[in-house]
Design an enzyme around this catalytic site. Structure first.
Site, PDB file in Angstrom:
ATOM      1  N   ALA A  64       8.369 -20.607 -23.605  1.00 21.31           N
ATOM      2  CA  ALA A  64       8.363 -19.760 -24.795  1.00 21.31           C
ATOM      3  C   ALA A  64       9.692 -19.984 -25.511  1.00 21.31           C
ATOM      4  O   ALA A  64      10.644 -20.486 -24.918  1.00 21.31           O
ATOM      5  CB  ALA A  64       8.246 -18.306 -24.367  1.00 21.31           C
ATOM      6  N   GLY A 103       6.128 -21.033 -20.221  1.00 17.86           N
ATOM      7  CA  GLY A 103       4.917 -21.074 -21.041  1.00 17.86           C
ATOM      8  C   GLY A 103       4.306 -22.464 -21.091  1.00 17.86           C
ATOM      9  O   GLY A 103       3.082 -22.607 -21.226  1.00 17.86           O
ATOM     10  N   GLU A 106       2.283 -22.789 -18.034  1.00 12.91           N
ATOM     11  CA  GLU A 106       1.091 -21.930 -18.155  1.00 12.91           C
ATOM     12  C   GLU A 106       0.051 -22.568 -19.071  1.00 12.91           C
ATOM     13  O   GLU A 106      -1.147 -22.507 -18.818  1.00 12.91           O
ATOM     14  CB  GLU A 106       1.512 -20.545 -18.659  1.00 12.91           C
ATOM     15  CG  GLU A 106       2.377 -19.830 -17.625  1.00 12.91           C
ATOM     16  CD  GLU A 106       2.957 -18.526 -18.135  1.00 12.91           C
ATOM     17  OE1 GLU A 106       3.735 -18.561 -19.110  1.00 12.91           O
ATOM     18  OE2 GLU A 106       2.631 -17.464 -17.577  1.00 12.91           O
ATOM     19  N   GLU A 126      10.941 -18.374 -15.014  1.00 10.17           N
ATOM     20  CA  GLU A 126      11.163 -17.086 -15.701  1.00 10.17           C
ATOM     21  C   GLU A 126      12.045 -16.120 -14.920  1.00 10.17           C
ATOM     22  O   GLU A 126      12.826 -15.378 -15.524  1.00 10.17           O
ATOM     23  CB  GLU A 126       9.822 -16.400 -16.007  1.00 10.17           C
ATOM     24  CG  GLU A 126       9.089 -16.983 -17.198  1.00 10.17           C
ATOM     25  CD  GLU A 126       8.199 -18.152 -16.819  1.00 10.17           C
ATOM     26  OE1 GLU A 126       8.370 -18.712 -15.711  1.00 10.17           O
ATOM     27  OE2 GLU A 126       7.329 -18.505 -17.619  1.00 10.17           O
TER      28      GLU A 126
HETATM   29  N1  COA Z   1      13.625 -21.624 -25.966  1.00 16.67           N
HETATM   30  C1  COA Z   1      14.550 -21.827 -26.921  1.00 16.67           C
HETATM   31  N2  COA Z   1      15.498 -22.777 -26.842  1.00 16.67           N
HETATM   32  C2  COA Z   1      15.500 -23.559 -25.762  1.00 16.67           C
HETATM   33  C3  COA Z   1      14.573 -23.405 -24.716  1.00 16.67           C
HETATM   34  C4  COA Z   1      13.599 -22.394 -24.851  1.00 16.67           C
HETATM   35  N3  COA Z   1      12.678 -22.176 -23.920  1.00 16.67           N
HETATM   36  N4  COA Z   1      14.846 -24.322 -23.770  1.00 16.67           N
HETATM   37  C5  COA Z   1      15.896 -25.034 -24.210  1.00 16.67           C
HETATM   38  N5  COA Z   1      16.295 -24.577 -25.411  1.00 16.67           N
HETATM   39  C6  COA Z   1      17.371 -25.127 -26.255  1.00 16.67           C
HETATM   40  C7  COA Z   1      18.734 -25.016 -25.601  1.00 16.67           C
HETATM   41  O1  COA Z   1      19.332 -23.799 -25.911  1.00 16.67           O
HETATM   42  C8  COA Z   1      19.467 -26.182 -26.220  1.00 16.67           C
HETATM   43  O2  COA Z   1      19.878 -25.782 -27.493  1.00 16.67           O
HETATM   44  P1  COA Z   1      21.221 -26.384 -28.172  1.00 16.67           P
HETATM   45  O3  COA Z   1      20.994 -27.839 -28.286  1.00 16.67           O
HETATM   46  O4  COA Z   1      21.294 -25.662 -29.459  1.00 16.67           O
HETATM   47  O5  COA Z   1      22.324 -26.027 -27.230  1.00 16.67           O
HETATM   48  C9  COA Z   1      18.386 -27.233 -26.391  1.00 16.67           C
HETATM   49  O6  COA Z   1      17.146 -26.521 -26.363  1.00 16.67           O
HETATM   50  C10 COA Z   1      18.359 -28.285 -25.309  1.00 16.67           C
HETATM   51  O7  COA Z   1      18.335 -27.627 -24.037  1.00 16.67           O
HETATM   52  P2  COA Z   1      19.113 -28.216 -22.774  1.00 16.67           P
HETATM   53  O8  COA Z   1      18.877 -27.306 -21.645  1.00 16.67           O
HETATM   54  O9  COA Z   1      20.513 -28.505 -23.141  1.00 16.67           O
HETATM   55  O10 COA Z   1      18.334 -29.605 -22.605  1.00 16.67           O
HETATM   56  P3  COA Z   1      17.948 -30.387 -21.287  1.00 16.67           P
HETATM   57  O11 COA Z   1      17.258 -31.599 -21.780  1.00 16.67           O
HETATM   58  O12 COA Z   1      19.125 -30.491 -20.384  1.00 16.67           O
HETATM   59  O13 COA Z   1      16.889 -29.462 -20.530  1.00 16.67           O
HETATM   60  C11 COA Z   1      14.959 -28.032 -20.282  1.00 16.67           C
HETATM   61  C12 COA Z   1      15.631 -29.171 -21.083  1.00 16.67           C
HETATM   62  C13 COA Z   1      13.676 -27.650 -20.987  1.00 16.67           C
HETATM   63  C14 COA Z   1      14.695 -28.514 -18.874  1.00 16.67           C
HETATM   64  C15 COA Z   1      15.930 -26.820 -20.247  1.00 16.67           C
HETATM   65  O14 COA Z   1      16.336 -26.543 -21.565  1.00 16.67           O
HETATM   66  C16 COA Z   1      15.362 -25.559 -19.667  1.00 16.67           C
HETATM   67  O15 COA Z   1      15.341 -25.398 -18.480  1.00 16.67           O
HETATM   68  N6  COA Z   1      14.940 -24.625 -20.561  1.00 16.67           N
HETATM   69  C17 COA Z   1      14.509 -23.318 -20.188  1.00 16.67           C
HETATM   70  C18 COA Z   1      13.191 -23.304 -19.526  1.00 16.67           C
HETATM   71  C19 COA Z   1      12.759 -21.888 -19.263  1.00 16.67           C
HETATM   72  O16 COA Z   1      13.414 -21.119 -18.626  1.00 16.67           O
HETATM   73  N7  COA Z   1      11.593 -21.556 -19.789  1.00 16.67           N
HETATM   74  C20 COA Z   1      11.014 -20.281 -19.577  1.00 16.67           C
HETATM   75  C21 COA Z   1      11.156 -19.489 -20.794  1.00 16.67           C
HETATM   76  S1  COA Z   1      10.443 -17.891 -20.551  1.00 16.67           S
END
Ligand code: COA
Length: 655
Positions: A64, A103, A106, A126
């Site tokens: 999400a 998400g 999911e 989450e």
């Molecule tokens: N929503 C909004 N922004 C998000 C996001 C999300 N779910 N996941 C990542 N971002 C943003 C980060 O804040 C970052 O922003 P920035 O460039 O402005 O700093 C950018 O996306 C890149 O994220 P980053 O973590 O630096 O990239 P990565 O390639 O190392 O890792 C993921 C990618 C997806 C593995 C990692 O971002 C992650 O674990 N995200 C969260 C996943 C999560 O918890 N999802 C459940 C949400 S309820």
């Protein structure tokens, strides 16, 4: 414009949807709207037999859109979008190019089939954000991979690799070559019959003993974060009352937690941690590539730093002053890798590779060709200065030379030495192979490239970099000093060490201020105070001084603020310490549990604000990162600055 968020292209009766919402294809409102519209459109389109759902970039869907969580949820909601996909008369095939998280996982679980690229992975993180999955994850995952494995994945926020997903029955295949063509070819082989959807799969209740055991285990691991236990209850509701009731319970809990202080705190840290790795001021500045690093000093700090560098793939030269101290330093490094094997952080072969990257030498001669040298010798200005005088003779002008000092002024260590653009302080926290914080202190002449290299090094070591200005104690130790002073003030107001430590543990810290001092020893701070007194500073005799003068230096002398039975680490209230403190206690109302914690956290936040105002920290969230990653501040409280701001807001009704 929104139509570009998911592109549709059809061939042979197969619709290929490609999600493109960089950087991580988060399921923002606009993406959900477009996906809902496409789902209806495809369902009605008789020319379409099957749908492949793919994504652009390195990530399938990062979840999400976390940035939307500070606002009320807006329809179409993800559970409804996923339910429509699952209910489709046509098979949907998720083609996972990379991580499918939250998400995103999911969404993939709601599709009828899943094809993974071999580097793809699926997980429900989450709970690490203080939430539970909110779009069917707690219901569909157990029905796809079984109850016990699903509980583990969801409550621990674990991610499954493509191979693990295949083993668990989640991946229908792993692409051998190019993902999209293989997914399209797979779609063409389908004859129109649909597999049983996850929502219809049976799930047996293993009985109360299973749930009791799971509850106890999960509460132990959660360290005050309420989310893992809440996720378990949502899973249980679905097992006991069926899929639809489980979904309702999940959604209710998700919405409740989404609005909680804990989740807001964890979101705050999520964004702060990412911002710390990409400081705006360093945008476009290339760090120096690092291959070979020198570490001077093989004590606890030096050996920990050497181990951290070697684990991150750097070639390390560890130097000491003589063969015996060198052997001891190398032994410390080896012991760290052995402990990592025991804790499952690496295997024997991995540990051997790490150790093979560490070479020990006596004297500094072998550091001449290092790209980076970190000095971690005794905290003595003259000793450190001699080290740097020799380093500037040995190393090329581009080699980055760092001091790991905690309390000395790094400017004085390198004063007058040539090529000052490459000097910097890199303040690691003990144990350096474990603690995530790296305070990075640029000096007046430090070049941006040197600073950028420090930040890149932190990222490579898996640490969180925080830039600190060059003031006494930098950020963390300055706040620690204030925190300890406030703890002593509480003592003088009549609270006991036990009451104060218990209040801080109840708040979520691993240890209270007095047990911590007993562990570290009271003598170092005492000597610093005595030195200041000798220089004429007016420091009144405090309770800590009285204890040290009475020979109570902490655990190592058998007692400090507490007593310890021989060989035991268990703090016992000490009548002797109480008697030494008593004459200093002022009469009046004694502070109670929550008041104690409130005062201590407020003192930290106040000092943090001062540090920001003086320009020594770049933002309040940097203060929070220091406390969370260097001093054990509970993550789900977000750090002292976040906590204090939230408290003020709730007192003033959110104004
Ligand atoms: N929503 C909004 N922004 C998000 C996001 C999300 N779910 N996941 C990542 N971002 C943003 C980060 O804040 C970052 O922003 P920035 O460039 O402005 O700093 C950018 O996306 C890149 O994220 P980053 O973590 O630096 O990239 P990565 O390639 O190392 O890792 C993921 C990618 C997806 C593995 C990692 O971002 C992650 O674990 N995200 C969260 C996943 C999560 O918890 N999802 C459940 C949400 S309820």
């Amino acid at each position: 414009m929104t139509n570009d968020l998911i592109r549709r292209s059809d061939s042979d009766g197969i619709a290929l949807l490609t999600l493109a919402n960089p950087p991580v294809n988060a399921l923002s409102l606009a993406v959900r709207q477009r996906l809902a519209a496409l789902t209806a459109e495809l369902e009605a389109d008789e020319s379409v037999r099957a749908v492949v759902l793919a994504a652009e970039g390195r990530v399938f869907v990062g979840g999400a859109d976390i940035a939307e969580f500070d606002r009320p949820p807006e329809a179409p909601h993800l559970p409804d979008v996923i339910a429509a996909i699952e209910a489709s008369r046509k098979p949907w095939i998720a083609a996972l190019n990379g991580a499918a998280l939250g998400g995103g996982a999911e969404l993939a679980l709601g599709c009828h089939y899943r094809i993974f690229a071999d580097t793809a992975r699926l997980g429900l993180p989450e709970t690490s954000l203080g939430l539970i999955p909110g779009a069917g994850g707690t219901q569909r995952l157990p029905r796809r991979i079984g109850l016990a494995p699903a509980i583990e994945v969801i409550t621990a926020g674990r991610t499954l690799s493509a191979a693990e997903a295949r083993e668990a029955g989640l991946a229908d295949r792993i692409a051998a070559g190019e993902l999209i063509p293989e997914a399209l070819a797979f779609a063409r082989t389908l004859d129109g019959a649909l597999p049983l959807p996850a929502s219809a799969a049976p799930l047996a209740d293993p009985g109360p003993a299973f749930w009791d055991e799971a509850r106890a285990r999960i509460a132990r691991a959660a360290r005050g974060n309420p989310a893992p236990a809440a996720a378990l209850e949502a899973i249980r509701a679905g097992v006991a009352e069926g899929f639809a009731a489980g979904l309702r319970a999940e959604r209710e809990t998700f919405l409740r937690l989404r609005a909680s202080d804990e989740a807001a705190a964890l979101r705050h840290l999520f964004f702060a941690e990412r911002a710390a790795l990409r400081p705006a001021a360093l945008r476009g500045i290339e760090p120096v590539p690092l291959t070979r690093a020198g570490v001077i000093g093989g004590g606890t700090m030096g050996s920990g730093i050497a181990a951290a560098l070697a684990a991150a793939g750097l070639e390390v030269r560890l130097t000491e002053t003589g063969p015996e101290s060198l052997a001891a330093g190398l032994e410390r490094v080896e012991a760290i890798f052995e402990a990592q094997v025991k804790r499952g952080l690496t295997d024997r072969a991995g540990a051997a590779e790490r150790m093979a990257r560490v070479t020990g030498t006596v004297g500094l001669g072998a550091l001449a060709d290092c790209d980076l040298v970190i000095e971690a010798v005794f905290e003595d200005l003259a000793v450190k200065r001699r080290v740097f005088e020799e380093l500037v003779r040995l190393c090329g002008p581009e080699a980055i030379l760092a001091t790991n000092t905690s309390y000395l002024d790094p400017e004085r260590i390198v004063e007058g030495l040539p090529h000052p653009h490459r000097f910097i302080a890199l303040h690691f926290f003990s144990p350096a192979q474990v603690m995530k914080l790296l305070e990075i202190v640029p000096l007046a002449a430090t070049a941006p490239r040197t600073l950028a290299t420090g930040v890149a090094l932190a990222a490579r070591l898996g640490k969180i970099p925080v830039q600190a200005g060059n003031g006494e104690g930098f950020i963390g130790n300055r706040i620690l000093k204030r925190y300890r002073a406030e703890a002593e003030a509480l003592l003088l107001a009549g609270a006991t060490p036990t009451e104060i430590d218990e209040a801080m543990r109840a708040f979520g810290l691993g240890m209270g201020p007095f047990e911590m001092q007993d562990m570290a020893g009271l003598d170092i701070a005492f000597r610093a105070r005595e030195a200041a007194r000798a220089l004429g500073q007016d420091l009144p005799e405090g309770p800590g001084d009285r204890l040290v003068r009475a020979g109570r230096l902490g655990r190592k002398s058998g007692g400090g603020w507490y007593d310890y039975a021989p060989g035991s680490r268990l703090p016992q209230p000490s009548p002797e310490a109480a008697a030494l403190i008593a004459p200093l206690v002022t009469p009046g109302p004694r502070p109670s549990g929550t008041e104690i914690a409130d005062r201590l956290i407020a003192a930290m936040a106040e000092e943090g604000q001062r540090i920001c105002d003086e320009g020594l920290a770049q933002s309040p969230s940097d203060i929070d990162l220091v406390e969370v990653h260097g001093y054990g501040f509970p993550r789900h409280k977000g750090g002292p600055m976040f906590h204090a701001a939230r408290k003020t807001r709730s007192r003033t009704g959110g104004a």
